[in-house]
Design a protein around this motif. Structure first.
Motif, PDB file in Angstrom:
ATOM      1  N   GLU A  84       0.696  -1.340  -0.075  1.00 40.72           N
ATOM      2  CA  GLU A  84       0.183  -0.049  -0.181  1.00 40.72           C
ATOM      3  C   GLU A  84       0.873   1.107   0.073  1.00 40.72           C
ATOM      4  OE1 GLU A  84      -3.732   2.115   2.208  1.00 40.72           O
ATOM      5  OE2 GLU A  84      -3.022   0.062   3.091  1.00 40.72           O
ATOM      6  N   ILE A  85       0.612   2.202  -0.863  1.00 37.48           N
ATOM      7  CA  ILE A  85       1.337   3.279  -0.925  1.00 37.48           C
ATOM      8  C   ILE A  85       1.019   4.427   0.071  1.00 37.48           C
ATOM      9  CG2 ILE A  85       2.192   5.239  -2.433  1.00 37.48           C
ATOM     10  CD1 ILE A  85       2.749   2.421  -3.391  1.00 37.48           C
ATOM     11  N   GLU A  86       2.152   4.521   0.946  1.00 36.59           N
ATOM     12  CA  GLU A  86       1.650   5.590   2.076  1.00 36.59           C
ATOM     13  C   GLU A  86       2.097   6.965   1.862  1.00 36.59           C
ATOM     14  OE1 GLU A  86       3.760   3.775   5.550  1.00 36.59           O
ATOM     15  OE2 GLU A  86       2.742   1.657   5.227  1.00 36.59           O
ATOM     16  N   ASP A  87       2.999   7.235   1.023  1.00 37.60           N
ATOM     17  CA  ASP A  87       3.425   8.611   0.862  1.00 37.60           C
ATOM     18  C   ASP A  87       4.125   8.706  -0.565  1.00 37.60           C
ATOM     19  OD1 ASP A  87       4.102  11.291   1.752  1.00 37.60           O
ATOM     20  OD2 ASP A  87       5.472  10.423   3.258  1.00 37.60           O
ATOM     21  N   ILE A  88       4.243  10.113  -0.785  1.00 40.05           N
ATOM     22  CA  ILE A  88       4.918  10.359  -1.944  1.00 40.05           C
ATOM     23  C   ILE A  88       6.255  10.889  -1.676  1.00 40.05           C
ATOM     24  CG2 ILE A  88       4.719  11.801  -4.010  1.00 40.05           C
ATOM     25  CD1 ILE A  88       2.753   9.609  -4.233  1.00 40.05           C
ATOM     26  N   GLY A  89       7.281  10.454  -2.475  1.00 40.67           N
ATOM     27  CA  GLY A  89       8.705  11.111  -2.190  1.00 40.67           C
ATOM     28  C   GLY A  89       8.823  12.192  -2.800  1.00 40.67           C
ATOM     29  N   LYS A  90      10.046  12.806  -2.627  1.00 43.30           N
ATOM     30  CA  LYS A  90      10.428  14.207  -3.113  1.00 43.30           C
ATOM     31  C   LYS A  90      10.415  14.348  -4.723  1.00 43.30           C
ATOM     32  CE  LYS A  90      13.414  15.283   0.531  1.00 43.30           C
ATOM     33  NZ  LYS A  90      14.608  15.391   1.206  1.00 43.30           N
ATOM     34  N   PRO A 107       7.604   4.011  -8.487  1.00 40.63           N
ATOM     35  CA  PRO A 107       7.238   4.938  -9.447  1.00 40.63           C
ATOM     36  C   PRO A 107       5.948   4.932  -9.961  1.00 40.63           C
ATOM     37  CG  PRO A 107       9.543   4.235  -9.825  1.00 40.63           C
ATOM     38  CD  PRO A 107       8.794   3.302  -8.863  1.00 40.63           C
ATOM     39  N   GLY A 108       5.175   5.838 -10.063  1.00 42.94           N
ATOM     40  CA  GLY A 108       3.637   6.136 -10.817  1.00 42.94           C
ATOM     41  C   GLY A 108       2.805   5.510  -9.982  1.00 42.94           C
ATOM     42  N   ALA A 109       3.006   5.261  -8.736  1.00 43.92           N
ATOM     43  CA  ALA A 109       1.914   5.162  -7.804  1.00 43.92           C
ATOM     44  C   ALA A 109       1.535   6.260  -6.757  1.00 43.92           C
ATOM     45  CB  ALA A 109       2.236   4.010  -6.755  1.00 43.92           C
ATOM     46  N   ASP A 110       0.302   6.255  -6.503  1.00 45.70           N
ATOM     47  CA  ASP A 110      -0.361   7.353  -5.740  1.00 45.70           C
ATOM     48  C   ASP A 110      -0.367   6.909  -4.371  1.00 45.70           C
ATOM     49  OD1 ASP A 110      -0.225   9.297  -7.791  1.00 45.70           O
ATOM     50  OD2 ASP A 110      -1.997   8.354  -8.574  1.00 45.70           O
ATOM     51  N   VAL A 111      -0.657   7.888  -3.428  1.00 47.36           N
ATOM     52  CA  VAL A 111      -0.981   7.676  -1.897  1.00 47.36           C
ATOM     53  C   VAL A 111      -2.525   6.843  -1.869  1.00 47.36           C
ATOM     54  CG1 VAL A 111      -1.580   8.735   0.148  1.00 47.36           C
ATOM     55  CG2 VAL A 111       0.274   9.502  -1.131  1.00 47.36           C
ATOM     56  N   GLY A 112      -2.483   5.891  -1.119  1.00 51.87           N
ATOM     57  CA  GLY A 112      -3.635   5.130  -0.912  1.00 51.87           C
ATOM     58  C   GLY A 112      -3.900   4.028  -1.886  1.00 51.87           C
ATOM     59  N   GLU A 113      -3.221   3.696  -2.903  1.00 55.92           N
ATOM     60  CA  GLU A 113      -3.124   2.789  -3.871  1.00 55.92           C
ATOM     61  C   GLU A 113      -2.537   1.330  -3.258  1.00 55.92           C
ATOM     62  OE1 GLU A 113      -2.794   3.607  -8.686  1.00 55.92           O
ATOM     63  OE2 GLU A 113      -1.198   4.293  -7.650  1.00 55.92           O
ATOM     64  N   ARG A 114      -3.222   0.200  -3.507  1.00 56.71           N
ATOM     65  CA  ARG A 114      -2.438  -1.042  -3.210  1.00 56.71           C
ATOM     66  C   ARG A 114      -2.361  -1.632  -4.402  1.00 56.71           C
ATOM     67  NH1 ARG A 114      -6.458  -3.544   1.173  1.00 56.71           N
ATOM     68  NH2 ARG A 114      -4.520  -5.046   1.205  1.00 56.71           N
ATOM     69  N   VAL A 115      -1.186  -1.922  -4.729  1.00 54.23           N
ATOM     70  CA  VAL A 115      -0.515  -2.474  -5.926  1.00 54.23           C
ATOM     71  C   VAL A 115       0.152  -3.638  -5.626  1.00 54.23           C
ATOM     72  CG1 VAL A 115      -0.678  -0.204  -7.339  1.00 54.23           C
ATOM     73  CG2 VAL A 115       1.331  -0.871  -6.060  1.00 54.23           C
ATOM     74  N   LYS A 116       0.240  -4.717  -6.708  1.00 49.76           N
ATOM     75  CA  LYS A 116       1.240  -5.512  -6.701  1.00 49.76           C
ATOM     76  C   LYS A 116       2.561  -5.327  -7.620  1.00 49.76           C
ATOM     77  CE  LYS A 116       1.712 -10.617  -8.056  1.00 49.76           C
ATOM     78  NZ  LYS A 116       1.022 -11.769  -8.932  1.00 49.76           N
ATOM     79  N   ILE A 117       3.533  -5.333  -6.969  1.00 54.82           N
ATOM     80  CA  ILE A 117       5.049  -4.930  -7.341  1.00 54.82           C
ATOM     81  C   ILE A 117       6.037  -6.042  -7.673  1.00 54.82           C
ATOM     82  CG2 ILE A 117       4.838  -2.531  -6.470  1.00 54.82           C
ATOM     83  CD1 ILE A 117       6.986  -3.529  -4.494  1.00 54.82           C
ATOM     84  N   GLU A 118       6.775  -5.946  -8.489  1.00 56.42           N
ATOM     85  CA  GLU A 118       7.771  -6.741  -8.337  1.00 56.42           C
ATOM     86  C   GLU A 118       9.121  -5.872  -8.010  1.00 56.42           C
ATOM     87  OE1 GLU A 118      10.803  -9.349 -11.617  1.00 56.42           O
ATOM     88  OE2 GLU A 118       8.574  -8.921 -12.185  1.00 56.42           O
ATOM     89  N   VAL A 119      10.243  -6.322  -7.196  1.00 55.98           N
ATOM     90  CA  VAL A 119      11.103  -5.576  -6.722  1.00 55.98           C
ATOM     91  C   VAL A 119      12.274  -5.935  -7.835  1.00 55.98           C
ATOM     92  CG1 VAL A 119      13.183  -5.554  -4.879  1.00 55.98           C
ATOM     93  CG2 VAL A 119      10.661  -6.305  -4.486  1.00 55.98           C
ATOM     94  N   THR A 120      12.736  -4.581  -8.381  1.00 55.30           N
ATOM     95  CA  THR A 120      13.881  -4.480  -9.497  1.00 55.30           C
ATOM     96  C   THR A 120      15.048  -4.152  -8.917  1.00 55.30           C
ATOM     97  OG1 THR A 120      13.193  -2.116  -9.767  1.00 55.30           O
ATOM     98  CG2 THR A 120      11.886  -3.953 -11.200  1.00 55.30           C
ATOM     99  N   GLU A 121      15.276  -3.363  -7.895  1.00 58.00           N
ATOM    100  CA  GLU A 121      16.625  -2.930  -7.145  1.00 58.00           C
ATOM    101  C   GLU A 121      16.436  -3.009  -5.854  1.00 58.00           C
ATOM    102  OE1 GLU A 121      19.318   1.288  -7.383  1.00 58.00           O
ATOM    103  OE2 GLU A 121      17.706   0.876  -8.672  1.00 58.00           O
ATOM    104  N   VAL A 122      17.637  -3.531  -5.062  1.00 57.00           N
ATOM    105  CA  VAL A 122      17.521  -3.402  -3.708  1.00 57.00           C
ATOM    106  C   VAL A 122      18.816  -2.985  -3.135  1.00 57.00           C
ATOM    107  CG1 VAL A 122      17.487  -5.080  -1.491  1.00 57.00           C
ATOM    108  CG2 VAL A 122      16.203  -5.681  -3.473  1.00 57.00           C
TER     109      VAL A 122
END
Length: 136
Positions: A84-90, A107-122
């Motif tokens: 769940e997207i909790e905040d927006i970065g700078k 990237p491309g997500a807005d506060v409150g959205e619940r999305v399925k993601i694939e981790v691309t960088e750690v």
């Protein structure tokens, strides 16, 4: 090791002994994001903290991991997560938090959205995830 597509959440925890049973603690984040519901019954898989390594002659041995000097990221490249997207970065990217407050930039997500993601960088203190499924 194969991990089922039905995996709801993945986290590290200790197993404690309580009278005639053993108990694991589920991070509050997993309940708050709606991945699991209190009072429901779930199948739980436990994976040892030991690594399996192959010897020279094809035999498999287990070796305990050495204690890391700092906590390891709770995600791996290629891992999929529901967040769940909790905040927006700078820079306008979505910010999700997982175990221990670890940040995943989406990237491309807005506060409150619940999305399925694939981790691309750690990295040690944050990860980047790409949306693979909009609102779930």
């Amino acid at each position: 090791m194969e991990i089922s597509e039905k995996l709801l959440c993945l986290f590290s925890t200790d197993v404690s002994e309580e009278e005639d049973r053993y108990v694991i603690e589920v991070p509050r984040q997993e309940v708050e994001t709606g991945d699991i519901d209190p009072g429901e019954v779930y199948r739980v898989a436990l994976i040892s903290r030991e690594d399996e390594t192959s010897g020279d002659e094809g035999t498999t041995t287990t070796t305990p991991k050495s204690a890391p000097s700092e906590p390891q990221p709770p995600v791996d490249v290629g891992e999929t997560r529901y967040v769940e997207i909790e905040d927006i970065g700078k820079q306008g990217d979505g910010i999700a938090r997982v175990e221990r407050g670890y940040v995943i930039i989406v990237p491309g997500a807005d506060v409150g959205e619940r999305v399925k993601i694939e981790v691309t960088e750690v990295k040690s203190n944050f990860a980047v995830g790409e949306i693979i499924e909009e609102t779930f």
